[in-house]
Design an enzyme around this catalytic site. Structure first.
Site, PDB file in Angstrom:
ATOM      1  N   ARG A 109       0.828  -1.187   0.000  1.00 58.79           N
ATOM      2  CA  ARG A 109       0.000   0.000   0.000  1.00 58.79           C
ATOM      3  C   ARG A 109       0.874   1.252   0.000  1.00 58.79           C
ATOM      4  O   ARG A 109       1.944   1.275   0.633  1.00 58.79           O
ATOM      5  CB  ARG A 109      -0.861  -0.027   1.269  1.00 58.79           C
ATOM      6  CG  ARG A 109      -1.843   1.115   1.445  1.00 58.79           C
ATOM      7  CD  ARG A 109      -3.004   0.988   0.530  1.00 58.79           C
ATOM      8  NE  ARG A 109      -4.153   1.779   0.969  1.00 58.79           N
ATOM      9  CZ  ARG A 109      -5.170   2.047   0.162  1.00 58.79           C
ATOM     10  NH1 ARG A 109      -5.206   1.613  -1.087  1.00 58.79           N
ATOM     11  NH2 ARG A 109      -6.206   2.733   0.612  1.00 58.79           N
ATOM     12  N   THR A 382     -10.088  -0.012  -9.914  1.00 55.01           N
ATOM     13  CA  THR A 382      -9.013  -0.756  -9.275  1.00 55.01           C
ATOM     14  C   THR A 382      -8.996  -2.024 -10.086  1.00 55.01           C
ATOM     15  O   THR A 382      -9.843  -2.202 -10.952  1.00 55.01           O
ATOM     16  CB  THR A 382      -9.407  -0.994  -7.807  1.00 55.01           C
ATOM     17  OG1 THR A 382      -9.342   0.254  -7.134  1.00 55.01           O
ATOM     18  CG2 THR A 382      -8.551  -2.006  -7.086  1.00 55.01           C
ATOM     19  N   GLU A 421      -4.136   8.069  -4.005  1.00 56.16           N
ATOM     20  CA  GLU A 421      -4.534   7.293  -2.831  1.00 56.16           C
ATOM     21  C   GLU A 421      -4.693   8.153  -1.586  1.00 56.16           C
ATOM     22  O   GLU A 421      -5.338   7.737  -0.626  1.00 56.16           O
ATOM     23  CB  GLU A 421      -3.489   6.203  -2.587  1.00 56.16           C
ATOM     24  CG  GLU A 421      -4.059   4.877  -2.141  1.00 56.16           C
ATOM     25  CD  GLU A 421      -4.780   4.145  -3.253  1.00 56.16           C
ATOM     26  OE1 GLU A 421      -5.980   3.867  -3.080  1.00 56.16           O
ATOM     27  OE2 GLU A 421      -4.169   3.845  -4.282  1.00 56.16           O
ATOM     28  N   SER A 453      -8.066   1.071   3.549  1.00 56.10           N
ATOM     29  CA  SER A 453      -8.496   0.499   2.271  1.00 56.10           C
ATOM     30  C   SER A 453      -9.680  -0.437   2.485  1.00 56.10           C
ATOM     31  O   SER A 453      -9.966  -0.851   3.611  1.00 56.10           O
ATOM     32  CB  SER A 453      -7.338  -0.292   1.669  1.00 56.10           C
ATOM     33  OG  SER A 453      -7.740  -0.974   0.511  1.00 56.10           O
ATOM     34  N   GLY A 474     -13.869  -1.947  -6.843  1.00 51.63           N
ATOM     35  CA  GLY A 474     -15.193  -1.431  -6.499  1.00 51.63           C
ATOM     36  C   GLY A 474     -15.243  -0.604  -5.237  1.00 51.63           C
ATOM     37  O   GLY A 474     -16.318  -0.409  -4.665  1.00 51.63           O
TER      38      GLY A 474
HETATM   39  O1  DON Z   1      -8.109   0.986  -1.266  1.00 50.62           O
HETATM   40  C1  DON Z   1      -9.282   1.190  -1.529  1.00 50.62           C
HETATM   41  O2  DON Z   1     -10.203   0.692  -0.919  1.00 50.62           O
HETATM   42  C2  DON Z   1      -9.602   2.079  -2.722  1.00 50.62           C
HETATM   43  N1  DON Z   1      -8.487   2.920  -3.035  1.00 50.62           N
HETATM   44  C3  DON Z   1      -9.987   1.216  -3.849  1.00 50.62           C
HETATM   45  C4  DON Z   1     -10.493   2.045  -4.981  1.00 50.62           C
HETATM   46  C5  DON Z   1     -11.335   1.299  -5.870  1.00 50.62           C
HETATM   47  O3  DON Z   1     -11.593   0.138  -5.716  1.00 50.62           O
HETATM   48  C6  DON Z   1     -11.885   2.102  -6.971  1.00 50.62           C
HETATM   49  N2  DON Z   1     -12.601   1.331  -7.883  1.00 50.62           N
HETATM   50  N3  DON Z   1     -12.741   0.255  -8.154  1.00 50.62           N
END
Ligand code: DON
Length: 570
Positions: A109, A382, A421, A453, A474
């Protein structure tokens, strides 16, 4: 630089935004998406969101690589062929099971730059610049992907590092043929990428169409530095210089020592149970794994599988379990290296029985559930991929730039996009950001800290044998979507593809709405409304998963409606 290269064998606005994103994606669907190379009884498999990336991983398996080698190669290939989420300028999580019985997790991360502080986005005491946490240099967390892949290679890999990176270099140098989805996404985002970045980027060179060859020379050169110098090819030397120069020109706060001190972290995978199955999943700094185990506990405790797959009753209880689970997220979760995350308490039967025991036949308004703070839904940008090798090693990786093409800032001259992020931190304490997310104190910004996250790469075991490898993008919907895919195979014995394709629902406590896939029966949607649920249509998940049958053969499952998902195995 001196690195040895291994050569050995080692609410409303929110909904409108969401539906817009999703409908746009649907409008852009290519006529024919799925590429599959799957003979009758595959024993090794790669499932990812792009055919070229799956092929890279599958070729590595065929060349004698193990699941870790293939996963590394897929991660780098996705950075080239799926630049909106595949990355070297972002981060992610890996959960793995080894043929020798060991399980584990690797946390690569991003972290906040060391000079970051809780009120980083406050311009004045009461004025917060949200945009800065989403777009441009201030949104960028220190990337973790290359360090993570390097660590994985050193500890778990079998093939030469160069062999794993070369396919991505070839794709960047010789070009990848654009799918309709990729062409459309690039056309949609190239203007903002070019306006945020310092020089015109490769994304904006033309109006793209399906079948065009997309060549990324700068990225190929950066990948060559990583190929030849390992971790230092990214965190030191010309790549680091270009990255930091870009940040400085755009007045950001990341500096070279942020890159040099970055380190990914091996973590004990989180373990839980559902009936005869053992669930191996991601611990904090993801809240996803704990929430997945909490929801599976609730499903088992209330025996909701007995109510029948996707019946009104089943979905009602599932929604109630979901909203009670999410209500706790912001109060309890943050970077475990900076805060105490009470995982044992959160997974203790006493705590969970209390949480779920009052679920009744009617919808509980979310406002009646005692919470701390809210979370949000994000767009589908993602990506997750799953790998199983012929020896029975399995790797689940969810990796991200966070938003579509991350911060939209390209490291000038280095050809890769930087993440946004930082927006996963609490931006303004106690207030929702533009995606509806209200942050808690546990997730406040501190230099060097990991942002919270939801990503939930997960492996399921049955009788000590590998049973499944699961994951999806998602945003906040990740844990609920993974949970339903898991229930579909464990409780309803579905094939992997059926489990992936089955309609899903998602409640995240706030906003007090339930999102459902288009293919959910309208009669069931109506019945849920009658119970008091506020139902809203939103496609959920882009799962890329593998299930292992008792005879050892593998089944892949990928989202053929919303992505170019690709299953390759033999
Ligand atoms: O780490 C996380 O939960 C988010 N940065 C994830 C972002 C995400 O899944 C966006 N779309 N699918």
């Amino acid at each position: 630089m001196s690195v040895k290269i291994k050569n050995s064998s080692t609410g409303n606005k929110l909904t409108t935004f969401l539906v817009f994103i999703v409908l746009t994606s649907f409008a852009l669907l290519p006529a024919c998406k799925q590429t599959a190379v799957i003979p009758a009884d595959p024993h090794q498999m790669v499932v990812s969101t792009h055919p070229a990336a799956s092929k890279v991983g599958f070729d590595i398996l065929k060349e004698g690589g193990n699941a870790f080698d293939a996963a590394i190669a897929v991660q780098f290939a996705l950075a080239v062929v799926y630049p909106r989420a595949g990355n070297i300028g972002g981060g992610g999580f890996a959960v793995f099971h080894e043929a020798n019985g060991r399980n584990g997790a690797l946390d690569f991360r991003e972290v906040a730059p060391i000079s970051a502080f809780p009120k980083l986005y406050y311009e004045e005491e009461n004025r917060v610049n949200y945009q800065a946490s989403l777009i441009g240099s201030y949104a960028v967390g220190v990337p973790g992907t290359v360090d993570g892949m390097w660590k994985m290679h050193v500890k778990k890999g079998k093939l030469d590092w160069r062999q794993l990176i070369q396919p991505a270099i070839n794709l960047a140098e010789k070009g990848v043929i654009l799918t309709e989805q990729e062409a459309a996404h690039m056309n949609e985002y190239s203007r903002i990428i070019d306006s945020v970045s310092i020089s015109p980027t490769v994304f904006g060179t033309k109006h793209w169409k399906a079948g065009d060859l997309f060549i990324q020379t700068d990225l190929a050169n950066t990948l060559k530095l990583i190929r030849d110098n390992g971790r230092e090819g990214f965190y030191d030397g010309p790549t680091a210089d270009k990255l930091i120069r870009t940040i400085k020109i755009r007045h950001g706060i990341m500096r070279k020592n942020d890159l040099q001190r970055y380190t990914s972290v091996w973590r004990d995978a989180l373990k839980g149970y559902y009936k005869d199955y053992t669930i191996i999943t991601m611990p904090p700094p993801s809240a996803g794994g704990v929430m997945l185990l909490q929801m599976l506990f609730g499903a088992d405790f209330l025996n909701i599988d007995k109510k029948g797959f996707n019946s009104t009753d089943y979905l009602h209880y599932l929604i109630e379990i979901q909203r009670r689970t999410y209500a706790d997220r912001a109060e309890f979760f943050g970077d475990p290296d900076f805060n105490f995350v009470p995982v044992d308490k959160l997974l203790s039967p006493l705590f969970l029985e209390k949480k779920y025991k009052d679920i009744g036949p009617l919808a509980t308004p979310s406002s009646a559930i005692n919470p701390s703070t809210k979370v949000s839904i994000e767009s589908f940008e993602t990506t997750h991929f799953s790998v199983v090798d012929r020896w029975g090693n399995a790797v689940a990786i969810t990796t991200t730039l966070n938003g579509n093409y991350g911060s939209k800032l390209v490291a000038d001259g280095a050809g890769f996009l930087l993440n946004n992020e930082m927006n996963d931190f609490t931006i303004e304490i106690g207030k929702a950001n533009q995606f509806g997310m209200v942050g808690g104190k546990m997730n406040e910004i501190v230099g060097g800290k990991r942002m919270l996250s939801n990503m939930t790469p997960t492996i399921i075991m049955k009788d000590k044998d590998l049973y499944a490898v699961l994951g999806t993008p998602g945003g906040s919907t990740i844990p609920t979507v993974v949970m339903q895919a898991a229930m579909n195979i464990m409780a309803f014995n579905m094939s992997m593809q059926a489990a992936v394709s089955a309609p899903k629902i998602h409640s995240q406590w706030m906003p007090d709405e339930v999102y459902y896939d288009q293919s959910l029966s309208p009669a069931v949607v109506d019945s849920l409304k009658k119970l008091g649920h506020i139902m809203k249509y939103t496609p959920l998940g882009k799962l890329n998963c593998i299930k292992r049958l008792p005879d050892g053969t593998l089944q892949g499952g990928t989202d053929t409606l919303k992505s170019d998902g690709s299953i390759m195995g033999d």
